[in-house]
Design a protein around this motif. Structure first.
Motif, PDB file in Angstrom:
ATOM      1  N   GLU A   1       0.807  -1.228   0.000  1.00 56.42           N
ATOM      2  CA  GLU A   1       0.000   0.000   0.000  1.00 56.42           C
ATOM      3  C   GLU A   1       0.840   1.278   0.000  1.00 56.42           C
ATOM      4  O   GLU A   1       0.553   2.202  -0.770  1.00 56.42           O
ATOM      5  CB  GLU A   1      -1.008  -0.008   1.148  1.00 56.42           C
ATOM      6  CG  GLU A   1      -2.181  -0.920   0.854  1.00 56.42           C
ATOM      7  CD  GLU A   1      -3.132  -1.106   2.027  1.00 56.42           C
ATOM      8  OE1 GLU A   1      -2.891  -0.548   3.122  1.00 56.42           O
ATOM      9  OE2 GLU A   1      -4.127  -1.829   1.841  1.00 56.42           O
TER      10      GLU A   1
ATOM     11  N   ALA B   1       0.865   4.175  -3.019  1.00 55.02           N
ATOM     12  CA  ALA B   1       0.684   5.609  -2.744  1.00 55.02           C
ATOM     13  C   ALA B   1       1.841   6.402  -3.343  1.00 55.02           C
ATOM     14  O   ALA B   1       1.630   7.457  -3.943  1.00 55.02           O
ATOM     15  CB  ALA B   1       0.575   5.854  -1.244  1.00 55.02           C
TER      16      ALA B   1
ATOM     17  N   ASP C   1       1.550   9.233  -6.226  1.00 49.70           N
ATOM     18  CA  ASP C   1       2.126  10.562  -6.011  1.00 49.70           C
ATOM     19  C   ASP C   1       3.121  10.909  -7.110  1.00 49.70           C
ATOM     20  O   ASP C   1       3.136  12.028  -7.618  1.00 49.70           O
ATOM     21  CB  ASP C   1       2.820  10.653  -4.649  1.00 49.70           C
ATOM     22  CG  ASP C   1       1.848  10.627  -3.487  1.00 49.70           C
ATOM     23  OD1 ASP C   1       0.624  10.821  -3.715  1.00 49.70           O
ATOM     24  OD2 ASP C   1       2.304  10.405  -2.346  1.00 49.70           O
TER      25      ASP C   1
END
Length: 163
Positions: free
Chosen positions: A51, A55, A59
């Motif tokens: 996870e 992310a 980003d």
């Protein structure tokens, strides 16, 4: 192949893992049920590993429009952390007694997943080391997509990445 595809591969490989004490072959339905249950358990172990990487990838894509080498370094670390879970799953899946008529095809599925995981891990490691060709391959080709498809064709839903 995108790093998220390798996760799908990892999940698919994990999907074949289950423990069985019976010496009698399982029915196809029992085999699928046990394998999917183990895959679900493994997915729970893999989620917190990957996870943060997902992310980071999101980003990076939002800020630069492309995955940079640093994302591959983070993904490589996640793959290294995940591999013991995936290896355990494969071992447990190999311990299952599939239906006699499916024994050979299940063994092929497991072998294909093991090979796909190894190939994907090698590509991620090369990409983390700055290998642009490996990065491009990971962004365009999923080494486990075919193995995942075959798992789903066999009837699994958690294993193979559907759930």
């Amino acid at each position: 192949m995108k790093p998220t595809s390798l996760f799908t591969v990892a999940v698919a490989a994990a999907s074949f893992v289950a423990a069985c004490d019976d010496t009698e072959p399982l029915t196809k339905e029992e085999f699928i049920e046990q394998a999917d249950a183990i895959c679900a358990e493994t997915n729970e172990l893999l989620a917190p590993i990957f996870e943060p990487v997902w992310a980071d990838i999101e980003d990076a894509e939002e800020t630069s429009g492309a995955d940079g080498p640093l994302v591959f370094v983070r993904f490589d670390r996640a793959v290294d952390e995940a591999m013991p879970h995936l290896e355990r799953q494969l071992a447990e899946l190999r311990a299952l007694e599939p239906p006699a008529e499916d024994e050979e095809s299940v063994a092929e599925l497991l072998n294909d997943h093991e090979a796909a995981l190894a190939a994907g891990a090698e590509l991620v490691k090369a990409a983390a080391g700055g290998d642009r060709a490996a990065m491009a391959t990971l962004e365009s080709d999923d080494p486990v997509a075919e193995a995942d498809r075959r798992v789903r064709d066999y009837g699994m839903t958690v294993c193979g990445g559907e759930e």
